[in-house]
Scaffold this active site. Structure first.
Site, PDB file in Angstrom:
ATOM      1  N   ASN A 160      -4.289  -3.283   8.998  1.00 31.29           N
ATOM      2  CA  ASN A 160      -3.541  -2.080   8.454  1.00 31.29           C
ATOM      3  C   ASN A 160      -5.052  -1.013   8.134  1.00 31.29           C
ATOM      4  O   ASN A 160      -5.435  -1.187   7.193  1.00 31.29           O
ATOM      5  CB  ASN A 160      -2.818  -2.199   7.166  1.00 31.29           C
ATOM      6  CG  ASN A 160      -2.290  -1.158   6.773  1.00 31.29           C
ATOM      7  OD1 ASN A 160      -2.402   0.100   7.510  1.00 31.29           O
ATOM      8  ND2 ASN A 160      -2.027  -1.056   5.455  1.00 31.29           N
TER       9      ASN A 160
ATOM     10  N   TYR B  51       4.796 -13.051   3.230  1.00 25.39           N
ATOM     11  CA  TYR B  51       4.655 -12.606   4.797  1.00 25.39           C
ATOM     12  C   TYR B  51       5.990 -13.171   5.457  1.00 25.39           C
ATOM     13  O   TYR B  51       5.955 -12.467   6.409  1.00 25.39           O
ATOM     14  CB  TYR B  51       3.364 -13.452   5.189  1.00 25.39           C
ATOM     15  CG  TYR B  51       2.347 -13.075   4.672  1.00 25.39           C
ATOM     16  CD1 TYR B  51       1.597 -11.816   5.249  1.00 25.39           C
ATOM     17  CD2 TYR B  51       1.515 -13.860   3.383  1.00 25.39           C
ATOM     18  CE1 TYR B  51       0.314 -11.196   4.736  1.00 25.39           C
ATOM     19  CE2 TYR B  51       0.399 -13.033   2.984  1.00 25.39           C
ATOM     20  CZ  TYR B  51      -0.251 -12.006   3.622  1.00 25.39           C
ATOM     21  OH  TYR B  51      -1.400 -11.327   2.849  1.00 25.39           O
TER      22      TYR B  51
ATOM     23  N   GLU C 223       2.319   0.302  -9.620  1.00 30.58           N
ATOM     24  CA  GLU C 223       3.534   0.692  -9.003  1.00 30.58           C
ATOM     25  C   GLU C 223       4.997   0.213  -9.920  1.00 30.58           C
ATOM     26  O   GLU C 223       5.801   0.766 -10.055  1.00 30.58           O
ATOM     27  CB  GLU C 223       3.619   0.144  -7.756  1.00 30.58           C
ATOM     28  CG  GLU C 223       2.654   0.863  -6.569  1.00 30.58           C
ATOM     29  CD  GLU C 223       2.847   0.224  -5.406  1.00 30.58           C
ATOM     30  OE1 GLU C 223       2.013   0.915  -4.587  1.00 30.58           O
ATOM     31  OE2 GLU C 223       3.231  -0.762  -4.966  1.00 30.58           O
TER      32      GLU C 223
ATOM     33  N   CYS D 131       0.119  -2.656   2.335  1.00 29.45           N
ATOM     34  CA  CYS D 131      -0.065  -4.160   2.463  1.00 29.45           C
ATOM     35  C   CYS D 131      -0.522  -4.846   1.340  1.00 29.45           C
ATOM     36  O   CYS D 131      -0.165  -5.898   1.299  1.00 29.45           O
ATOM     37  CB  CYS D 131      -1.343  -4.271   3.453  1.00 29.45           C
ATOM     38  SG  CYS D 131      -2.743  -3.199   3.073  1.00 29.45           S
ATOM     39  N   HIS D 132      -0.614  -3.922   0.304  1.00 33.21           N
ATOM     40  CA  HIS D 132      -0.854  -5.018  -1.144  1.00 33.21           C
ATOM     41  C   HIS D 132       0.387  -5.259  -1.544  1.00 33.21           C
ATOM     42  O   HIS D 132       0.518  -6.088  -2.698  1.00 33.21           O
ATOM     43  CB  HIS D 132      -1.650  -3.820  -2.097  1.00 33.21           C
ATOM     44  CG  HIS D 132      -0.774  -2.535  -2.431  1.00 33.21           C
ATOM     45  ND1 HIS D 132      -0.725  -1.554  -1.584  1.00 33.21           N
ATOM     46  CD2 HIS D 132      -0.068  -2.274  -3.446  1.00 33.21           C
ATOM     47  CE1 HIS D 132      -0.148  -0.453  -2.150  1.00 33.21           C
ATOM     48  NE2 HIS D 132       0.607  -1.271  -3.261  1.00 33.21           N
TER      49      HIS D 132
END
Length: 183
Positions: free
Chosen positions: A134, A111, A169, A142-143
């Site tokens: 979001n 963050y 990912e 946001c993950h």
């Protein structure tokens, strides 16, 4: 005070390896919301917060958007990068959401890193709140945000999904793999 017409969007429901997803698009094909079916009430609440009265009509999202989502779940971690997204929210929230899209697939930021990326290094708490608000999960990733020590922190879709998305990912970053068939 003049009453405005409600916003009308298309709601598509797609299968994915981590459960059914909800894809909300506007008449121009921009994505307005993306969430998991078990969080539909949250998604609808965010849409109402951003746009006022919203009418969701069942239908198919544009094929280009559906194909990008299928490619993403098929292993191409970068397939969502070109999808047009249009959100409500404050200028600050939109700056956070835009910065989220700059986090490379397969990587995570804290963050604090996200706050620094928008030029507001002391706004870590506000960045966290914007991240949590979001409306376009996964596409606006946001993950990919984790705690300062690298631990997985809250995710509106659940921590198991966050863990899966990050591993997915990382495995597919920089590669184009097979297509995933949408339901």
């Amino acid at each position: 005070m003049k009453k405005t017409q409600p916003e009308t969007f298309t709601l598509d429901r797609l299968g994915s390896p981590v459960g059914e997803v909800l894809l909300v698009t506007d008449a121009e094909g921009a994505v307005r919301a993306f969430d998991f079916v078990d969080y539909e009430a949250r998604m609808r609440k965010l849409l109402t917060r951003h746009y006022g009265e919203v009418v969701l009509t069942s239908g198919r999202a544009p094929e280009t958007v559906r194909a990008a989502i299928a490619a993403y779940f098929g292993g191409d971690a970068k397939a969502l990068d070109g999808i047009a997204v249009r959100t409500g929210g404050t200028d600050f929230q939109r700056s956070v959401w835009a910065a989220l899209r700059t986090i490379p697939a397969g990587e995570t930021w804290s963050y604090g890193q996200l706050a620094s990326a928008i030029g507001k290094p002391s706004a870590v708490r506000a960045v966290g709140l914007a991240n949590g608000a979001n409306p376009v999960g996964v596409i606006v990733p946001c993950h990919r945000v984790v705690g300062a020590n690298g631990t997985l922190t809250g995710y509106a879709g659940g921590l198991e999904r966050k863990r899966w998305l990050l591993a997915h990912e990382k495995a597919g970053a920089g590669t184009e793999q097979g297509a995933f068939a949408l339901d």
